[in-house]
Design a protein around this motif. Structure first.
Motif, PDB file in Angstrom:
ATOM      1  N   LYS A   5      33.344 -29.380  -8.620  1.00  0.00           N
ATOM      2  CA  LYS A   5      32.850 -29.903  -9.557  1.00  0.00           C
ATOM      3  C   LYS A   5      32.380 -31.270  -9.237  1.00  0.00           C
ATOM      4  N   ILE A   6      31.089 -31.798  -9.163  1.00  0.00           N
ATOM      5  CA  ILE A   6      30.887 -33.195  -8.783  1.00  0.00           C
ATOM      6  C   ILE A   6      31.133 -34.318  -9.931  1.00  0.00           C
ATOM      7  N   VAL A   7      31.971 -35.100  -9.426  1.00  0.00           N
ATOM      8  CA  VAL A   7      32.512 -36.165 -10.267  1.00  0.00           C
ATOM      9  C   VAL A   7      31.982 -37.603 -10.140  1.00  0.00           C
ATOM     10  N   TYR A   8      31.212 -37.799  -9.231  1.00  0.00           N
ATOM     11  CA  TYR A   8      30.774 -38.946  -8.991  1.00  0.00           C
ATOM     12  C   TYR A   8      29.793 -38.759  -7.929  1.00  0.00           C
ATOM     13  N   ARG A   9      28.282 -39.477  -8.135  1.00  0.00           N
ATOM     14  CA  ARG A   9      27.254 -39.269  -7.180  1.00  0.00           C
ATOM     15  C   ARG A   9      26.472 -40.634  -7.295  1.00  0.00           C
ATOM     16  N   ASP A  10      26.369 -41.254  -6.206  1.00  0.00           N
ATOM     17  CA  ASP A  10      25.284 -42.228  -5.843  1.00  0.00           C
ATOM     18  C   ASP A  10      24.162 -41.891  -5.054  1.00  0.00           C
ATOM     19  N   ALA A  11      22.962 -41.606  -5.617  1.00  0.00           N
ATOM     20  CA  ALA A  11      21.645 -40.703  -5.050  1.00  0.00           C
ATOM     21  C   ALA A  11      20.923 -42.084  -4.180  1.00  0.00           C
ATOM     22  N   ASN A  12      21.276 -43.394  -4.397  1.00  0.00           N
ATOM     23  CA  ASN A  12      20.362 -44.253  -3.765  1.00  0.00           C
ATOM     24  C   ASN A  12      21.046 -45.490  -3.304  1.00  0.00           C
ATOM     25  N   PRO A  13      22.134 -45.444  -2.648  1.00  0.00           N
ATOM     26  CA  PRO A  13      22.822 -46.437  -2.001  1.00  0.00           C
ATOM     27  C   PRO A  13      22.025 -47.595  -1.253  1.00  0.00           C
ATOM     28  N   SER A  14      22.564 -48.873  -1.408  1.00  0.00           N
ATOM     29  CA  SER A  14      21.845 -49.980  -0.757  1.00  0.00           C
ATOM     30  C   SER A  14      21.835 -49.799   0.790  1.00  0.00           C
ATOM     31  N   TRP A  15      20.539 -50.392   1.407  1.00  0.00           N
ATOM     32  CA  TRP A  15      20.571 -50.039   2.663  1.00  0.00           C
ATOM     33  C   TRP A  15      20.522 -51.421   3.492  1.00  0.00           C
ATOM     34  N   GLN A  16      21.338 -51.638   4.756  1.00  0.00           N
ATOM     35  CA  GLN A  16      21.317 -52.677   5.622  1.00  0.00           C
ATOM     36  C   GLN A  16      20.110 -52.959   6.300  1.00  0.00           C
ATOM     37  N   ARG A  22      20.321 -44.860   7.498  1.00  0.00           N
ATOM     38  CA  ARG A  22      20.393 -44.997   5.997  1.00  0.00           C
ATOM     39  C   ARG A  22      21.246 -44.079   5.614  1.00  0.00           C
ATOM     40  N   VAL A  23      22.505 -44.363   4.812  1.00  0.00           N
ATOM     41  CA  VAL A  23      23.083 -43.384   3.771  1.00  0.00           C
ATOM     42  C   VAL A  23      22.388 -42.972   2.549  1.00  0.00           C
ATOM     43  N   LEU A  24      21.922 -41.989   2.757  1.00  0.00           N
ATOM     44  CA  LEU A  24      21.033 -41.469   1.549  1.00  0.00           C
ATOM     45  C   LEU A  24      21.658 -41.172   0.218  1.00  0.00           C
ATOM     46  N   ALA A  25      23.046 -40.503   0.235  1.00  0.00           N
ATOM     47  CA  ALA A  25      23.590 -40.236  -0.462  1.00  0.00           C
ATOM     48  C   ALA A  25      25.118 -40.297  -0.605  1.00  0.00           C
ATOM     49  N   VAL A  26      25.954 -40.710  -1.423  1.00  0.00           N
ATOM     50  CA  VAL A  26      27.465 -40.759  -1.716  1.00  0.00           C
ATOM     51  C   VAL A  26      28.001 -39.708  -2.782  1.00  0.00           C
ATOM     52  N   GLN A  27      28.763 -38.609  -2.437  1.00  0.00           N
ATOM     53  CA  GLN A  27      29.298 -37.898  -3.711  1.00  0.00           C
ATOM     54  C   GLN A  27      30.675 -37.410  -3.532  1.00  0.00           C
ATOM     55  N   SER A 112      25.226 -54.804  14.385  1.00  0.00           N
ATOM     56  CA  SER A 112      24.950 -55.978  13.607  1.00  0.00           C
ATOM     57  C   SER A 112      23.658 -55.684  12.701  1.00  0.00           C
ATOM     58  N   PHE A 113      23.685 -55.719  11.699  1.00  0.00           N
ATOM     59  CA  PHE A 113      22.549 -55.239  10.883  1.00  0.00           C
ATOM     60  C   PHE A 113      22.359 -56.466   9.745  1.00  0.00           C
ATOM     61  N   GLY A 114      21.199 -56.230   9.117  1.00  0.00           N
ATOM     62  CA  GLY A 114      21.016 -57.221   7.964  1.00  0.00           C
ATOM     63  C   GLY A 114      21.719 -56.966   6.629  1.00  0.00           C
ATOM     64  N   ASP A 115      21.524 -57.797   5.665  1.00  0.00           N
ATOM     65  CA  ASP A 115      22.294 -57.573   4.626  1.00  0.00           C
ATOM     66  C   ASP A 115      21.996 -56.598   3.595  1.00  0.00           C
ATOM     67  N   PRO A 116      22.619 -56.006   2.942  1.00  0.00           N
ATOM     68  CA  PRO A 116      22.418 -54.750   2.204  1.00  0.00           C
ATOM     69  C   PRO A 116      21.491 -55.227   1.138  1.00  0.00           C
ATOM     70  N   ILE A 117      20.431 -54.183   0.970  1.00  0.00           N
ATOM     71  CA  ILE A 117      19.375 -54.481  -0.192  1.00  0.00           C
ATOM     72  C   ILE A 117      19.121 -53.223  -1.030  1.00  0.00           C
ATOM     73  N   ASP A 118      18.842 -53.399  -2.203  1.00  0.00           N
ATOM     74  CA  ASP A 118      18.775 -52.056  -3.052  1.00  0.00           C
ATOM     75  C   ASP A 118      17.195 -51.756  -2.655  1.00  0.00           C
ATOM     76  N   ILE A 119      17.053 -50.363  -2.441  1.00  0.00           N
ATOM     77  CA  ILE A 119      15.771 -49.961  -2.617  1.00  0.00           C
ATOM     78  C   ILE A 119      15.315 -49.398  -4.031  1.00  0.00           C
ATOM     79  N   ASP A 120      14.363 -49.898  -4.462  1.00  0.00           N
ATOM     80  CA  ASP A 120      13.621 -49.608  -5.609  1.00  0.00           C
ATOM     81  C   ASP A 120      12.751 -48.231  -5.480  1.00  0.00           C
ATOM     82  N   SER A 121      12.483 -47.642  -6.653  1.00  0.00           N
ATOM     83  CA  SER A 121      11.497 -46.881  -6.503  1.00  0.00           C
ATOM     84  C   SER A 121       9.995 -47.546  -6.382  1.00  0.00           C
ATOM     85  N   PRO A 122       9.023 -46.731  -5.635  1.00  0.00           N
ATOM     86  CA  PRO A 122       7.663 -47.298  -5.541  1.00  0.00           C
ATOM     87  C   PRO A 122       7.089 -47.548  -6.885  1.00  0.00           C
ATOM     88  N   ALA A 123       6.225 -48.511  -6.747  1.00  0.00           N
ATOM     89  CA  ALA A 123       5.386 -48.822  -7.942  1.00  0.00           C
ATOM     90  C   ALA A 123       4.609 -47.748  -8.213  1.00  0.00           C
TER      91      ALA A 123
END
Length: 478
Positions: A5-16, A22-27, A112-123
């Motif tokens: 059973k899925i007890v946790y899911r992040d379908a849009n992690p931040s991206w460096q 890019r990590v697309l999902a954590v479950q 070495s990569f950039g700072d993590p940023i949130d990826i919002d859904s397109p307008a």
């Protein structure tokens, strides 16, 4: 359905920012019998080059503030550009997860990569229905997924986000939907799309003038008249050509008509007492539907059938009366294989739990009974070659479908991800792992898990458990 059973899911992690991975999902999934929890991840190469070595860390936070870090070291990842990878699940200590953070620490020689940023859904697009239709035509011409690429793309320093939401690093084509970067700005411009549509109408109308029959020429004239009113090119001159063409065709037809009056009278008498008119109309509709499917490339979607309110599953729901969307999975021997893009229902494979194959299951009976009767029109049923079925595991292995295909959502339950059935049935072999649940020789149905994994053999499920249903049909193209 399954023992997890899925007890946790992040379908849009931040991206460096500027990181090629890019990590697309954590479950996190929990074994419902033992309570053991497992961390699952999904990553993608958003760059233009393959990546051999990938290292990343997932930090988990529990409800009491406790933390746990899990390191992934993929020394031989060999992840091609634009491809997705699901690393092997890792058992964790925490059982209740309230948050997570994924950090890539190495991608080949880069550390070495950039700072993590949130990826919002397109307008959302600021287009009307006509403009969106033209946009879909142009996306299809570049073999992009029109269903995915439904928003406004954005440009950033060194990277861009496609209208489907995917991050792309120095790529000319989106790894997720196939849209071409340099064309996206035009595809979001109403004026460009209007001009493209008018040019398309003009070229199509001129072609009909040169080679079309009288009915086609008349339709072309009507389109050209509208363009002439808008002052488009030499549309006014083409209207005059259409008049001359119609007059010429009418003159030729007059001689033929006079010679055939007696035959026509007899034919009309026969038609009046026969079902021929409705048969001709159905035949015409079938040909039009076949042409539409023939013109739809493999991997693209097409509407076929309806979520009929006559079926209890859709009565009173938001999808009642809407078309069913299918993916064109294959074409061969004058037929096209269609599979629904989403799970259309949530049902047991077999209500008694003892079907030896799909054909003897209650699910097969439903799909070829009520569903066949109400989901399709007479024309559509006439095009279906054979039974309504569901994909089998071997077909999925052979076609190597994309992650998006395997990761199926429900059309009814708010796009919730579902396990979904395949048509393959195997007998339980007696594995000690499930000996408390199944008896040796028990029919076990294969399915695709919410994580996109094909569960076969002893990892299958009891048939009387419910799961998502994705009908599949072969449609005649000729």
């Amino acid at each position: 359905m399954s023992k997890y059973k899925i007890v946790y899911r992040d379908a849009n992690p931040s991206w460096q920012e500027l990181c090629p991975v890019r990590v697309l999902a954590v479950q996190v999934s929990r074994d419902t019998e033992t309570g053991a929890c497992f961390l699952q991840t999904k990553i993608v190469n958003v760059s233009t080059k393959p990546i051999s070595r990938i290292e990343f860390t997932v930090g988990l936070e529990g409800e009491g503030g406790e933390t746990e870090n899990v390191d992934f070291s993929l020394l031989d990842a060999d992840l091609p550009a634009g491809e997705v990878l699901r690393p092997k699940a890792v058992r964790i200590k925490l059982s209740v997860i309230t948050g997570s953070r994924a950090v890539v620490t190495r991608a080949d020689g880069e550390t070495s990569f950039g700072d993590p940023i949130d990826i919002d859904s397109p307008a959302p697009l600021a287009l009307n229905g006509v403009e969106e239709s033209e946009r879909d035509v142009l996306l299809s011409e570049m073999e992009a997924d029109t269903f995915k690429c439904s928003g406004v793309h954005s440009e950033h320093d060194g990277w861009w986000q496609c209208g489907c939401g995917a991050v792309n690093l120095k790529r000319g084509t989106c790894w997720n939907c196939g849209a071409v970067r340099e064309k996206l700005a035009d595809l979001e411009d109403a004026a460009f799309l209007d001009e493209s549509r008018r040019d398309r109408v003009y070229r199509s109308s001129v072609a009909k003038l040169e080679k079309g029959k009288k009915k086609d020429v008349e339709a072309a004239k009507e389109s050209l008249e509208k363009l002439a009113e808008q002052g488009y090119g030499d549309s006014g001159e083409k209207v005059s050509e259409a008049d001359a063409r119609i007059a010429s065709l009418a003159k030729k037809r007059k001689g033929i008509a006079l010679a055939a009056v007696a035959g026509i009278v007899l034919l009309m008498a026969l038609i009046a007492i026969s079902p021929l008119p409705s048969m001709l109309a159905m035949w015409s509709d079938m040909r039009a539907c076949q042409e539409k499917i023939r013109d739809t490339p493999i991997g693209q979607t097409i509407d076929f059938g309806t979520y009929s309110a006559e079926l209890p599953a859709y009565r009173g729901t938001s999808v009642a009366g809407k078309p069913i969307r299918w993916l064109v999975l294959d074409k061969q021997d004058g037929r096209a294989l269609l599979v629904t893009e989403q799970c259309v229902d949530y049902l047991p494979f077999d209500e008694m739990g003892d079907a030896e194959d799909f054909e003897s299951s209650t699910l097969h009976g439903y799909l070829n009974g009520s569903f066949m009767d109400f989901a399709f029109s007479d024309v559509e049923r006439g095009l279906i070659d054979g039974d309504v079925t569901i994909p089998d595991s071997f077909l999925l292995y052979d076609f190597e479908p994309s992650d998006d295909f395997l990761y199926a959502t429900s059309v009814k339950d708010g796009n919730e991800v579902k396990d979904w059935w395949t048509s393959t049935v195997e007998e339980y072999s007696g594995s000690s792992l499930y000996s408390d649940f199944y008896y040796e020789g028990q029919p076990i149905a294969n399915y695709v898990s919410t994580w996109g994994e094909i569960k076969s053999g002893d990892d299958g499920s009891e048939e009387d458990d419910p799961a998502g249903v994705r009908p599949a049909i072969w449609v005649k193209l000729n």
